[in-house]
Design a protein around this motif. Structure first.
Motif, PDB file in Angstrom:
ATOM      1  N   ILE A 178      43.847  35.225  44.207  1.00 31.56           N
ATOM      2  CA  ILE A 178      43.613  36.554  43.392  1.00 31.56           C
ATOM      3  C   ILE A 178      42.121  36.029  42.872  1.00 31.56           C
ATOM      4  O   ILE A 178      41.859  35.090  42.269  1.00 31.56           O
ATOM      5  N   GLY A 179      41.323  37.136  42.780  1.00 31.04           N
ATOM      6  CA  GLY A 179      40.051  36.843  41.969  1.00 31.04           C
ATOM      7  C   GLY A 179      38.825  36.338  43.286  1.00 31.04           C
ATOM      8  O   GLY A 179      39.223  36.309  44.392  1.00 31.04           O
ATOM      9  N   THR A 180      37.630  36.090  42.810  1.00 29.72           N
ATOM     10  CA  THR A 180      36.604  35.906  43.435  1.00 29.72           C
ATOM     11  C   THR A 180      36.691  34.392  44.217  1.00 29.72           C
ATOM     12  O   THR A 180      37.097  33.501  43.438  1.00 29.72           O
ATOM     13  N   LEU A 181      36.326  34.108  45.465  1.00 25.30           N
ATOM     14  CA  LEU A 181      36.359  32.913  46.125  1.00 25.30           C
ATOM     15  C   LEU A 181      35.014  32.233  46.009  1.00 25.30           C
ATOM     16  O   LEU A 181      34.084  33.251  46.327  1.00 25.30           O
ATOM     17  N   ASP A 182      34.884  31.114  45.436  1.00 33.24           N
ATOM     18  CA  ASP A 182      33.583  30.302  45.617  1.00 33.24           C
ATOM     19  C   ASP A 182      33.955  28.941  46.302  1.00 33.24           C
ATOM     20  O   ASP A 182      35.050  28.430  46.653  1.00 33.24           O
ATOM     21  N   SER A 183      32.630  28.084  46.552  1.00 34.22           N
ATOM     22  CA  SER A 183      32.965  26.785  47.112  1.00 34.22           C
ATOM     23  C   SER A 183      33.758  25.982  46.236  1.00 34.22           C
ATOM     24  O   SER A 183      34.750  25.049  46.909  1.00 34.22           O
ATOM     25  N   VAL A 212      42.010  39.704  46.535  1.00 31.24           N
ATOM     26  CA  VAL A 212      40.575  39.113  46.465  1.00 31.24           C
ATOM     27  C   VAL A 212      39.840  40.620  46.328  1.00 31.24           C
ATOM     28  O   VAL A 212      40.121  41.443  47.456  1.00 31.24           O
ATOM     29  N   PRO A 213      38.942  40.930  45.562  1.00 35.39           N
ATOM     30  CA  PRO A 213      38.418  42.348  45.227  1.00 35.39           C
ATOM     31  C   PRO A 213      37.551  42.728  46.400  1.00 35.39           C
ATOM     32  O   PRO A 213      37.511  43.766  46.830  1.00 35.39           O
ATOM     33  N   THR A 214      36.810  41.737  46.998  1.00 33.18           N
ATOM     34  CA  THR A 214      35.619  42.169  47.919  1.00 33.18           C
ATOM     35  C   THR A 214      35.648  41.088  49.052  1.00 33.18           C
ATOM     36  O   THR A 214      35.856  39.695  48.684  1.00 33.18           O
TER      37      THR A 214
END
Length: 286
Positions: A178-183, A212-214
């Motif tokens: 859920i939410g944005t994925l980052d490194s 995941v929104p985008t």
């Protein structure tokens, strides 16, 4: 840097209890030991331990620097003190005041003893001030480092809580994202998932990106890395939650997800996982 004379060292040693009492009173007036973060008994124990190390270090140390081996015990004490204060919710100013509040009682003793020699009095007050400033700055640096470690640990814990690995069925794990994925988050997710694969011996891991929104190039790369790591562990991966908008975005960006099985929702992914592991679910007539 002005040097502390032996006469000054003998003076503060001989008036130890007066100095410690005045120091404790100064700290209490500033609120330390007066709330539920730390008790007055703990403050007293810490200031006495500092004082012991302080007197132990000064005679053999270079008072112009805290890097010598003579200061090692005191540096370690300040690091532990700062870490303790950071965990208890103190700020850097409150932590540094533990050191800076020692100035007043030391100044009072030196002024009383050297009042008849203004030149020596000025030199010794300056030497004490410079030394305590160095110790205070060392405390602030140690506090900032400890605080950053606390914040990083909290962030990692939050990331772990936000990406739980769930055992859906025997041999099947699911990772709802859920939410944005980052490194950083991808690294935490990958470590957590791989560890669970080892612990459970699961054959299939479902990565659900419904939340995941985008999906952009960076997110796709993170997903590919996770899938690759899963396969290296001898398991297989299924990506679920690929909505029409995400599918269009992937095509538009020209992202290559060839070889990766995708499903529209978690239910379809679970059905495929059960089929691959040779398991069937039947509805029992009630």
């Amino acid at each position: 840097m002005a040097a502390l004379q032996q006469r000054t060292l003998d003076l503060i040693r001989s008036n130890e209890e007066q100095v410690l009492t005045q120091w404790q009173q100064t700290l209490a007036a500033a609120g330390q030991g007066q709330d539920n973060r730390i008790s007055s008994h703990e403050v007293d124990s810490q200031l006495r331990e500092f004082w012991r190390l302080f007197l132990q270090s000064i005679p053999a140390a270079d008072v112009g620097s805290l890097q010598g081996p003579e200061w090692q015990g005191l540096r370690r004490f300040l690091e532990d003190l700062s870490a303790d204060r950071a965990r208890r919710g103190f700020n850097s100013s409150e932590t540094a005041s533990f050191i800076f509040s020692l100035k007043r009682p030391l100044f009072a003793q030196v002024q009383a003893a050297l009042a008849g020699d203004p030149q020596q009095l000025g030199d010794q007050l300056w030497a004490i001030s410079e030394l305590l400033d160095l110790l205070g700055l060392q405390t602030v640096k140690a506090f900032q480092k400890s605080r950053e470690e606390v914040i990083q640990r909290q962030q990692e814990e939050m990331l772990e809580l936000s990406t739980p690995v769930v055992k859906l069925w025997e041999g099947v794990l699911a990772l709802p994202m859920i939410g944005t994925l980052d490194s950083q988050r991808t690294q935490v997710v990958m470590e957590s998932l791989l560890q669970r694969i080892v612990e459970t011996g699961s054959e299939i891991a479902i990565i659900d990106i419904t939340g995941v929104p985008t999906v952009d190039t960076l997110v796709a790369q993170h997903l590919l890395k996770t899938v690759t790591a899963i396969r290296l562990m001898g398991a297989d991966a299924i990506i679920s939650g690929v909505r029409p908008q995400i599918a269009q975005t992937i095509v538009h960006l020209g992202l290559d997800l060839q070889g990766i099985v995708t499903k529209a929702n978690l239910a379809d992914a679970l059905a495929l996982a059960l089929k691959r592991t040779g398991q069937t679910v039947t509805k029992v007539a009630g």
